[in-house]
Design an enzyme around this catalytic site. Structure first.
Site, PDB file in Angstrom:
ATOM      1  N   SER A  14      -3.544  60.704  50.763  1.00  0.00           N
ATOM      2  CA  SER A  14      -4.190  59.533  50.177  1.00  0.00           C
ATOM      3  C   SER A  14      -4.326  58.379  51.174  1.00  0.00           C
ATOM      4  CB  SER A  14      -3.410  59.055  48.949  1.00  0.00           C
ATOM      5  OG  SER A  14      -2.055  58.816  49.278  1.00  0.00           O
ATOM      6  N   ASP A  24       3.636  49.625  45.219  1.00  0.00           N
ATOM      7  CA  ASP A  24       2.958  50.412  46.252  1.00  0.00           C
ATOM      8  C   ASP A  24       3.058  49.658  47.587  1.00  0.00           C
ATOM      9  OD1 ASP A  24       1.390  51.935  47.875  1.00  0.00           O
ATOM     10  OD2 ASP A  24      -0.380  51.929  46.594  1.00  0.00           O
ATOM     11  N   HIS A  82       0.362  52.417  50.610  1.00  0.00           N
ATOM     12  CA  HIS A  82      -1.080  52.305  50.798  1.00  0.00           C
ATOM     13  C   HIS A  82      -1.439  50.883  51.214  1.00  0.00           C
ATOM     14  CE1 HIS A  82      -0.669  55.806  47.996  1.00  0.00           C
ATOM     15  NE2 HIS A  82      -1.556  56.310  48.844  1.00  0.00           N
TER      16      HIS A  82
END
Length: 594
Positions: A317, A560, A563
């Protein structure tokens, strides 16, 4: 008595008295009077011709004898005698030489209207050399028989006419060469040669004048193209021996590369701006290597480089993070947005294993294949008759055949190797039919990458396909790991002290060892250190819009901090990719020449 009165008004009789004493020739009174009259007439005619206002004098001998040179009289070029005779003989505009106009493109420039200073700092002049302008009648009477090389403008304090531009001080200087008065009429029908300097954005005057018929037709577009080409070559040469990854983040108000919130293709969890993140400093950062300057990503130019090609991202990702960034950058530069679309019409990119954006005008594709380990995820039967997941360290990802013919491949892996199953390595790693009871994660990582490297050597044609590998992207969990309360939502500034950076990941050392054993050259985008600085760049709690702070903290079980927000850090990875493509193009061109 009449003859005596005729000359008394000029000399009061003294001149003739003296001459009569010195010239003691035996002449009659009539003869003497005629001789004196002839001398007087000769003096008057000679004086008149010498200072006649007409530029079309019939006696070039007189013109040459009595014409004044700038070198002789300096600023006294406009003689006092001119003022005297101007009073005695008023000049009509009909007797002046013909004034230059727009169609003649003369040297004369209208004072004060066509020269205005842009600002005090730059000293650049606007609208220089407007050929439609002419001198006023008052000015023309002053410079009638001159070459117009020294007309002074009191308003802007510059000399106009035959001029050269002094780059060092940013002012116009008068051409110091003198021109004979007899050439002034020809100068009226000449055109001053000038060209545009693309580097400083100003006009320069050619020191010499060129006749209208022979004036060269200069193309500023052509010059600009040549200058741009030379600049591009110099830029690429500066990148050849530059370590892109040794540098720092600097603030740059011209960033980001696309307007926040303008790209609907960004996953909701990455779109920090639309998710109401209050600070904006993370958007204004540019990566600056110490040894060179990276070119700003020119989306139109990059699409030209990609014309007719396939650019494929393969990985987890974090590579989707990079892929979405590039799609937004490139798509933003295309005028007809309908000609940019995902092949299957998808608008969300988290559920499928493959996505392909088509840029129809450029006949190119920018694709993403989900392959978090680069090797295959597998299943085997367990002792209870069910199935359990394993990771086949000896098999390349099952989508490999679909992208092996791509023109550019960007791989990554790393984060999934930190999860519980992979980090523990118990009954998880498989080779052939054998499932290891326990295997160290670094050794498993080495074997998986060795499988990937062998596949690259066996199936990729390096003359056609450019292979890149993007390194490990740093995480910034504070107070715990990703699944144990780790947070980064309070971070709004990058790390500025290198002592707070984490050690270079051991997995990336393994990766570098694998590169050394490969036949195919792989370009390593070693972004680990540059991302380690950016503790401020993660989505953290800003993963969903229209939530209160309390809802944000309770909505998600974890923040998160792996990312990256978009726009944000992955945009800089794509600028590195752009620089690598420029270098590769230059190297291929050099190979063709040799």
């Amino acid at each position: 008595m009449a003859e005596t009165a005729k000359y008394a008004a000029i000399n009061g009789g003294t001149l003739f008295t003296d001459m009569k004493i010195q010239l003691s020739l035996p002449k009659t009174k009539r003869t003497v009077a005629c001789a004196y009259g002839f001398v007087f007439i000769f003096i008057v005619v000679t004086t008149f011709l010498a200072f006649s206002p007409s530029p079309n004098s019939s006696s070039p001998w007189f013109t040459n004898i009595f014409s004044l040179s700038k070198e002789d009289v300096g600023t006294s070029y406009r003689s006092q005698f001119s003022s005297v005779f101007s009073n005695l003989f008023p000049r009509s505009s009909k007797n002046n030489f013909e004034q230059p106009h727009l169609d003649k493109k003369g040297l004369i420039v209208e004072k004060s209207e066509n020269y205005t200073q842009n600002d005090d700092k730059g000293g650049v002049l606007e609208n220089p050399f407007n050929s439609s302008s002419v001198l006023s009648d008052k000015e023309s009477s002053v410079v009638k028989n001159e070459t117009l090389s020294e007309v002074f403008d009191d308003k802007v304090g510059i000399l106009m006419g035959n001029q050269t531009f002094d780059d060092k001080v940013g002012i116009f200087k008068a051409n110091q060469s003198s021109i004979e008065g007899s050439k002034s009429a020809a100068a009226v029908n000449q055109t001053e040669s000038r060209y545009f300097d693309d580097k400083v954005g100003i006009f320069k005057a050619n020191q010499s004048t060129i006749e209208k018929k022979s004036a060269p037709k200069f193309s500023s577009k052509g010059k600009s193209a040549n200058v741009d080409k030379e600049r591009d070559v110099d830029l690429v040469k500066s990148l050849l021996n530059c370590d892109f990854f040794d540098g720092n983040w600097v603030k740059d108000e011209s960033y980001p590369l696309y307007k926040p919130g303008s790209c609907s293709l960004i996953d909701e969890q990455f779109n920090c701006f639309l998710n109401d993140r209050p600070d904006s400093g993370y958007l204004k950062m540019k990566w600056k290597p110490n040894a060179c300057s990276l070119p700003r990503l020119n989306a139109t130019h990059m699409l030209q480089l990609l014309r007719g090609k396939r650019l494929v991202f393969v990985g987890d990702s974090l590579n989707r993070n990079m892929w979405e960034s590039l799609i937004c950058i490139l798509k933003n530069s295309v005028k007809n947005q309908k000609k940019v679309y995902e092949e299957s019409g998808r608008h969300h990119f988290r559920t499928e294993a493959f996505y392909s954006f088509i840029f129809e005008e450029y006949k190119c594709r920018v694709e993403f294949f989900v392959s978090p380990f680069l090797v295959q995820q597998w299943e085997v039967a367990d002792k209870k008759g069910g199935k359990k997941e394993t990771l086949r360290l000896d098999l390349i990802g099952e989508s490999a055949d679909k992208y092996k013919d791509a023109d550019i491949l960007v791989f990554n892996t790393g984060h999934w190797w930190t999860h519980e199953k992979t980090s523990l390595g118990k009954d998880y790693y498989q080779e052939g039919n054998h499932v290891h009871n326990e295997l160290n994660v670094l050794e498993a990582f080495r074997r998986a990458l060795t499988t990937w490297g062998r596949w690259i050597d066996a199936h990729i044609n390096p003359k056609k396909t450019f292979v890149l590998f993007r390194g490990y992207s740093a995480s910034h969990f504070s107070g715990g790991q990703w699944n144990s309360g780790g947070a980064c939502d309070s971070e709004t500034e990058p790390i500025k002290n290198d002592t707070y950076l984490t050690p270079y990941p051991s997995k990336m050392k393994v990766l570098e060892d694998v590169f050394k054993g490969m036949k195919t050259r792989v370009s390593y985008l070693n972004i680990t250190r540059m991302t380690d600085y950016r503790k401020d760049g993660h989505p953290s709690i800003y993963r969903k819009p229209n939530l209160t702070l309390k809802e944000r903290r309770s909505q998600w079980r974890y923040q998160d901090c792996s990312h990256w927000c978009l726009p944000g850090v992955p945009d800089a990875w794509n600028e590195l990719l752009y620089a690598e493509l420029l270098v590769r193009l230059h190297q291929k061109q050099q190979e063709k020449k040799s």
